[in-house]
Design an enzyme around this catalytic site. Structure first.
Site, short mmCIF file in Angstrom:
data_model
loop_
_atom_site.label_atom_id
_atom_site.label_comp_id
_atom_site.label_asym_id
_atom_site.label_seq_id
_atom_site.Cartn_x
_atom_site.Cartn_y
_atom_site.Cartn_z
N THR A 116 0.92 -1.11 -0.01
CA THR A 116 0.15 -0.17 0.06
C THR A 116 0.99 1.21 -0.09
O THR A 116 2.18 1.39 0.57
CB THR A 116 -0.84 0.15 1.21
OG1 THR A 116 -1.61 1.18 1.48
CG2 THR A 116 -0.08 -0.27 2.39
N ASP A 117 0.47 2.34 -0.43
CA ASP A 117 1.05 3.47 -0.63
C ASP A 117 1.09 4.49 1.00
O ASP A 117 1.87 5.02 1.41
CB ASP A 117 0.29 4.61 -1.34
CG ASP A 117 -1.29 4.96 -0.94
OD1 ASP A 117 -1.75 4.39 -0.04
OD2 ASP A 117 -1.74 5.88 -1.67
N GLU A 118 0.37 3.46 1.80
CA GLU A 118 0.50 4.19 3.23
C GLU A 118 1.77 3.90 3.91
O GLU A 118 2.02 4.55 4.89
CB GLU A 118 -0.94 3.42 3.94
CG GLU A 118 -2.09 4.04 3.52
CD GLU A 118 -3.45 3.62 4.28
OE1 GLU A 118 -2.94 3.63 5.32
OE2 GLU A 118 -4.45 3.64 3.69
N TYR A 141 -1.95 -0.31 11.30
CA TYR A 141 -2.18 -0.80 10.06
C TYR A 141 -0.97 -0.93 9.03
O TYR A 141 -0.39 -1.93 8.42
CB TYR A 141 -3.30 -0.44 9.34
CG TYR A 141 -3.37 -0.73 7.74
CD1 TYR A 141 -3.61 -1.90 7.31
CD2 TYR A 141 -3.27 0.19 7.09
CE1 TYR A 141 -3.45 -2.29 5.81
CE2 TYR A 141 -3.13 0.14 5.56
CZ TYR A 141 -3.19 -1.19 5.14
OH TYR A 141 -3.32 -1.66 3.73
N LYS A 145 1.82 -3.54 7.75
CA LYS A 145 2.34 -3.60 6.04
C LYS A 145 3.59 -3.50 5.60
O LYS A 145 4.26 -4.16 5.01
CB LYS A 145 1.23 -2.82 5.37
CG LYS A 145 -0.23 -2.98 5.12
CD LYS A 145 -0.61 -4.25 4.56
CE LYS A 145 -0.17 -4.36 2.93
NZ LYS A 145 -0.71 -5.77 2.28
P1 TYD Z 1 -10.19 4.67 4.33
O1 TYD Z 1 -11.38 3.99 3.24
O2 TYD Z 1 -10.39 4.05 5.85
O3 TYD Z 1 -8.92 4.38 3.66
P2 TYD Z 1 -7.55 4.62 4.20
O4 TYD Z 1 -7.54 5.07 5.81
O5 TYD Z 1 -6.75 3.48 3.83
O6 TYD Z 1 -7.23 6.20 3.28
O7 TYD Z 1 -10.38 6.17 4.56
C1 TYD Z 1 -10.06 7.05 3.51
C2 TYD Z 1 -10.14 8.31 3.95
O8 TYD Z 1 -11.82 8.73 4.17
C3 TYD Z 1 -9.35 8.82 5.06
O9 TYD Z 1 -9.01 9.86 5.09
C4 TYD Z 1 -10.07 8.54 6.43
C5 TYD Z 1 -11.54 9.06 5.78
N1 TYD Z 1 -12.89 8.48 6.29
C6 TYD Z 1 -13.78 9.35 7.05
O10 TYD Z 1 -13.62 10.52 6.80
N2 TYD Z 1 -14.84 8.77 7.38
C7 TYD Z 1 -14.89 7.29 7.66
O11 TYD Z 1 -16.03 6.53 8.03
C8 TYD Z 1 -14.03 6.54 7.10
C9 TYD Z 1 -13.89 5.20 6.99
C10 TYD Z 1 -12.91 7.13 6.24
#
Ligand code: TYD
Length: 333
Positions: A116-118, A141, A145
């Site tokens: 992942t890019d994270e 998380y 990874k």
């Molecule tokens: P997510 O889909 O959990 O992916 P990641 O954390 O791997 O990037 O989240 C994407 C973005 O959306 C992240 O900045 C967090 C935000 N988010 C919300 O604002 N509300 C939510 O309920 C969720 C699940 C994510």
């Protein structure tokens, strides 16, 4: 080619397994079927599903019989869940990846680690991550990874295995478990439930349609050079609030459902990937625009309510939702 797809009953893994099957490959899936693994994701295919854990060397050995390659999607994938409690994350990524590589080392199979890019961390101040950038993960998380990824160069150097890493950006599309931003907001919007936006909603993610992501991973499986890392990004950097507004528009939901709630701790503001290497070496590029991909995804959730209704009405999901959102929504602005 016979290929083992680990985590192949999950979101990206099942799309990838089906893609390989369409390409005429012989695919076997190994999946532990934790909460987000779903055999229904492989319905209508001839793909063999073996239920098992990538940390279990005997299960892995049995599942890989006759295989020439492993593509590893098996992972605990959700940042918010890792913040609530992360013990399993480290085990799956670190022990699981090593278990797979021990077998790869003995058999000479090709190996692709789906990452992942994270792992590059927050790029709030601009720029894009390149494959040579240091690992700087921010959440339990992404630490897990990154820890899994560390095995790959070590096994390439020490044992000469044919292994690569892909680092994908935020992926979306049909069949995604409704805990990530896009499927959660889409299904909530279709049910007229609140859309809980963390903090100011100005965080940026680079959105990648699942088929584009799978095409990139397939290119790495077929043409990647051993020991190399390939970034696979969508090239669509969008603020969360814009994604949410797009979902509201496509579902026809009431815009007041959008609510700002308490932020995610340690929340990365922005991810961005430089994908020049995949373009130049593998001739891979994403082809689905964010507008088309989001419209197709919302249409899929609209047409496949039984798939997500059965998840969202289940005890496991309801308990998670309550823990993650009940207090946030009570104090929403
Ligand atoms: P997510 O889909 O959990 O992916 P990641 O954390 O791997 O990037 O989240 C994407 C973005 O959306 C992240 O900045 C967090 C935000 N988010 C919300 O604002 N509300 C939510 O309920 C969720 C699940 C994510």
């Amino acid at each position: 080619m016979r290929v083992l797809v680990t985590g192949g009953a999950g979101f990206i893994g099942s799309h990838f397994a089906k893609r390989l099957e369409r390409a005429g490959e012989d695919v076997v899936v190994l999946d532990k079927l934790t909460y987000s693994g779903n055999p229904a994701n492989l319905d209508g295919t001839g793909i063999e599903l073996v239920v098992g854990d990538i940390c279990d060397s005997q299960a892995v050995e049995r599942a890989t019989e006759g295989c020439e390659a492993i593509v590893n999607f098996a992972a605990d994938t959700h940042v918010d869940r890792s913040i609530l409690g992360a013990t399993d994350f480290g085990r799956t990524e670190f022990v699981g990846t090593q278990t797979l590589l021990e077998l790869v080392r003995k058999t000479g199979m090709r190996y692709v680690q789906v990452s992942t890019d994270e792992v590059y961390g927050d790029l709030e101040t601009g720029g894009s991550s390149r494959e040579t950038d240091p690992l700087c993960p921010s959440s339990p998380y992404s630490v897990a990874k990154a820890a899994g990824d560390l095995h790959i160069p070590a096994y390439v150097r020490t044992f000469g295995v044919q292994a690569c890493i892909t680092r994908g950006s935020n992926t979306y599309g049909p069949n995604q478990y409704p805990e990530k931003l896009i499927p959660l907001f889409t299904t909530n919007a279709l049910d007229a439930e609140p859309l809980p936006l963390y903090g100011d909603g100005r965080q940026v993610r680079d959105w990648l349609y699942v088929e584009d992501h799978c095409a990139g991973i397939e290119a790495v499986l077929r043409r990647g050079r051993a020991g190399e890392i390939y970034n696979i990004g969508g090239g669509h950097e969008v603020e969360n609030i814009e994604v949410a507004k797009g979902i509201v528009e496509l579902t026809g939901a009431d815009p007041t459902l959008l609510q700002h709630v308490e932020d995610r701790p340690g929340h990365d503001r922005r991810y961005s990937l430089s994908c020049e290497k995949a373009k130049q070496e593998l001739d891979w590029e994403p082809v689905v625009s964010f507008a088309d991909g989001l419209a197709q995804t919302v249409a899929w959730y609209r047409e496949n309510r039984p798939w997500w209704d059965s998840i969202k009405s289940g005890e496991h999901y309801r308990a998670y939702y309550e823990r993650q959102y009940a207090e946030r929504l009570e104090n929403a602005e």
